[in-house]
Design a protein around this motif. Structure first.
Motif, PDB file in Angstrom:
ATOM      1  N   GLY A 214       0.790  -1.216   0.000  1.00 46.93           N
ATOM      2  CA  GLY A 214       0.000   0.000   0.000  1.00 46.93           C
ATOM      3  C   GLY A 214       0.822   1.265   0.000  1.00 46.93           C
ATOM      4  N   SER A 215       0.224   2.329  -0.526  1.00 39.13           N
ATOM      5  CA  SER A 215       0.821   3.663  -0.515  1.00 39.13           C
ATOM      6  C   SER A 215      -0.246   4.663  -0.111  1.00 39.13           C
ATOM      7  N   LEU A 216       0.117   5.578   0.781  1.00 37.58           N
ATOM      8  CA  LEU A 216      -0.816   6.602   1.244  1.00 37.58           C
ATOM      9  C   LEU A 216      -0.333   7.967   0.798  1.00 37.58           C
TER      10      LEU A 216
ATOM     11  N   HIS B 126      -3.485   3.738  -2.290  1.00 36.27           N
ATOM     12  CA  HIS B 126      -3.324   2.662  -3.277  1.00 36.27           C
ATOM     13  C   HIS B 126      -3.109   1.358  -2.530  1.00 36.27           C
ATOM     14  N   VAL B 127      -3.828   0.306  -2.934  1.00 37.12           N
ATOM     15  CA  VAL B 127      -3.610  -1.012  -2.342  1.00 37.12           C
ATOM     16  C   VAL B 127      -3.408  -2.037  -3.451  1.00 37.12           C
TER      17      VAL B 127
ATOM     18  N   ILE C 139      -7.638   3.345  -4.592  1.00 37.57           N
ATOM     19  CA  ILE C 139      -7.350   2.753  -5.906  1.00 37.57           C
ATOM     20  C   ILE C 139      -6.843   1.335  -5.684  1.00 37.57           C
ATOM     21  N   TYR C 140      -7.577   0.389  -6.250  1.00 35.22           N
ATOM     22  CA  TYR C 140      -7.282  -1.033  -6.102  1.00 35.22           C
ATOM     23  C   TYR C 140      -6.470  -1.529  -7.296  1.00 35.22           C
ATOM     24  N   HIS C 141      -5.342  -2.191  -7.004  1.00 35.25           N
ATOM     25  CA  HIS C 141      -4.471  -2.762  -8.032  1.00 35.25           C
ATOM     26  C   HIS C 141      -4.424  -4.281  -7.847  1.00 35.25           C
ATOM     27  N   PRO C 142      -5.167  -5.039  -8.638  1.00 33.06           N
ATOM     28  CA  PRO C 142      -5.160  -6.497  -8.457  1.00 33.06           C
ATOM     29  C   PRO C 142      -3.867  -7.129  -8.945  1.00 33.06           C
ATOM     30  N   ARG C 143      -3.391  -8.114  -8.205  1.00 37.91           N
ATOM     31  CA  ARG C 143      -2.248  -8.930  -8.633  1.00 37.91           C
ATOM     32  C   ARG C 143      -2.704 -10.334  -9.008  1.00 37.91           C
TER      33      ARG C 143
ATOM     34  N   LYS D 274       3.454   1.854  -9.333  1.00 40.10           N
ATOM     35  CA  LYS D 274       4.014   0.534  -9.064  1.00 40.10           C
ATOM     36  C   LYS D 274       3.919   0.195  -7.583  1.00 40.10           C
ATOM     37  N   GLN D 275       3.798  -1.088  -7.328  1.00 38.50           N
ATOM     38  CA  GLN D 275       3.693  -1.565  -5.959  1.00 38.50           C
ATOM     39  C   GLN D 275       4.981  -1.293  -5.184  1.00 38.50           C
ATOM     40  N   PRO D 276       4.887  -0.670  -4.014  1.00 39.47           N
ATOM     41  CA  PRO D 276       6.087  -0.426  -3.203  1.00 39.47           C
ATOM     42  C   PRO D 276       6.557  -1.734  -2.540  1.00 39.47           C
ATOM     43  N   SER D 277       7.827  -1.787  -2.209  1.00 37.41           N
ATOM     44  CA  SER D 277       8.363  -2.985  -1.568  1.00 37.41           C
ATOM     45  C   SER D 277       8.973  -2.707  -0.198  1.00 37.41           C
ATOM     46  N   ILE D 278       9.184  -1.414   0.127  1.00 38.43           N
ATOM     47  CA  ILE D 278       9.776  -1.075   1.425  1.00 38.43           C
ATOM     48  C   ILE D 278       8.975   0.034   2.057  1.00 38.43           C
TER      49      ILE D 278
END
Length: 450
Positions: free
Chosen positions: A60-62, A76-77, A222-226, A441-445
């Motif tokens: 997620g990102s806020l 974003h999730v 905002i939903y981001h499906p994987r 893009k999906q965050p990793s940290i």
């Protein structure tokens, strides 16, 4: 047979017998018969600043958008399942959720108990609320709808509960309220000859009780499906912890809205407490439908519940539809067969629209006048300036969807402790380019920025 299941079956039979069939025109409330709205244009500049990153976590990102008292959380999730979505959401919005959900539930409970006779639900359900309490009634409501729910919705709510450390049952009950209440809202879908450059535009003005202070906790999700089982990327415009869709857009260029109906006529069918709640029908459409035709097919087949007007616009097919929605009947309207057919609700080429309720002459005709004043050069900016503000619609929030460009324009009403105009239609709008947001893009940290 299980005694509780037998009890539910009996209630459903009674509900069918007592189903609400609608009001006559003569019984319309004064707000629809006598009120002639006319507000001042909204001349405030539209805020176009980029979202400001607050925090990243793994899924997620806020962010925040807007300035001063007109800021909105943007989250974003990403996820392989609903739980992933919910846990990221709950973690990032922990503080806001734990303020909003208990406060909102307490307000709803007080209002429901004080105004029980005016609820648009069957008498047997009112008796359950009166005798067993609201929590019991909402848990029963969930039992009635659970067979028709997407199980990933429950997983998402559990994720929010775990991430925010808030009671799961409280979250679930909040999401059952939509079937008990009616929001008086406005909608138009415009395309082709009606708009500047032939764009597909949609107005979604949400009018509800501002005393609930929903507008103090606005969130764009905002939903981001994987995983393909979660559909495609989409946007929900709501409040902290609320995952049902009342307003939203999708990456497939669809826009959704709904209007509660207090004053139907005999063209509506029955209502039911058993089916897929409309807030999740709307979400399913944004999450899974590619076109308006897919959306209409889903609405035709789903087990529907209450009296509603739905609005869907499609930026790919460059069109829009209005839906007359009830448990036993559904009708789809375009600009050539728009209903209700009345002198106060004239048809307009390349426009579908409705204001406040199914039978609401003063507001619907005022919306017609403002659309015609802008006809042929309707833009998001002219909608904000001269339609929603002049018609005085959208006190809690106003969203204008540019579905040709996938751009959202959003204003929220003022929280109870804020200054300036209270209603969203008179406040500053924020512009959000969803093409950019859908590509994030999906965050990793974990990152924290000042």
């Amino acid at each position: 047979m299980n005694i509780f299941l037998l009890f539910i079956i009996i209630l459903l039979v009674v509900e069918t017998i007592l189903a609400h069939r609608g009001f006559s025109y003569e019984n319309l409330g004064s707000f629809c018969k006598n009120n002639t709205p006319h507000g001042n244009p909204n001349l405030l500049p539209i805020e176009t600043g980029l979202p400001r990153l607050i925090r990243n976590i793994e899924n997620g990102s806020l962010y925040q958008i807007g300035i001063d008292d007109d800021q909105t959380w943007l989250i974003h999730v990403w996820g392989m399942n609903g739980y992933d979505y919910g846990f990221a959401y709950g973690t990032l919005l922990n503080e806001q959720i734990n303020k909003f959900i208990p406060k909102t539930y307490a307000y709803f409970e007080k209002e429901v108990m004080e105004k029980l006779e005016h609820l648009q639900v069957p008498d047997w359900f009112k008796k359950i609320i009166a005798n067993k309490g609201l929590a019991f009634a909402l848990d029963l409501q969930n039992t009635l709808v659970e067979p028709y729910m997407d199980k990933e919705i429950y997983n998402e709510l559990q994720g929010i509960s775990d991430g925010a450390k808030i009671d799961y049952k409280l979250l679930l009950r909040i999401h059952m309220f939509g079937e008990l209440t009616r929001a008086h809202c406005f909608y138009f879908g415009a395309w082709g000859k009606a708009t500047l450059g032939g764009k597909t535009l949609q107005l979604r003005a949400f009018d509800w009780d501002m005393s609930a202070d929903l507008q103090a906790y606005p969130v764009i999700t905002i939903y981001h499906p994987r995983s393909s089982k979660l559909g495609h990327t989409f946007t929900n415009i709501a409040w902290a912890g609320y995952i049902g869709v009342l307003s939203g857009m999708s990456s497939t260029l669809l826009g959704m809205t709904s209007i509660g109906v207090e004053f139907p006529d005999d063209t509506f069918g029955d209502e039911s407490m058993s089916g897929e709640p409309f807030i999740f029908v709307s979400r399913h459409i944004l999450q899974y439908s590619q076109t308006v035709d897919d959306a209409l097919a889903y609405i035709s087949d789903v087990r529907r519940t209450c009296h509603l007007i739905m609005g869907i616009a499609d930026g790919k097919l460059n069109t829009a539809r209005m839906i007359q929605y009830s448990h036993s009947k559904v009708n789809f309207f375009d600009d050539l067969n728009l209903q209700p057919a009345a002198e106060w609700h004239p048809q307009i080429t390349n426009v579908v629209y409705n204001g406040m309720d199914w039978l609401c002459p003063s507001y619907q005709y005022k919306l017609y006048q403002q659309i015609m004043e802008q006809y042929g050069h309707i833009t998001p900016e002219s909608t904000i300036q001269n339609i929603s503000a002049v018609v005085k619609t959208g006190d809690v929030h106003v969203a204008v969807y540019d579905l040709s460009e996938n751009i959202l324009y959003l204003a929220n009403g003022a929280a109870s402790n804020k200054q300036g105009p209270k209603q969203a239609y008179q406040r500053q709008f924020n512009k959000l380019d969803l093409k950019i947001e859908y590509d994030r893009k999906q965050p990793s940290i974990d990152v924290v920025e000042d």
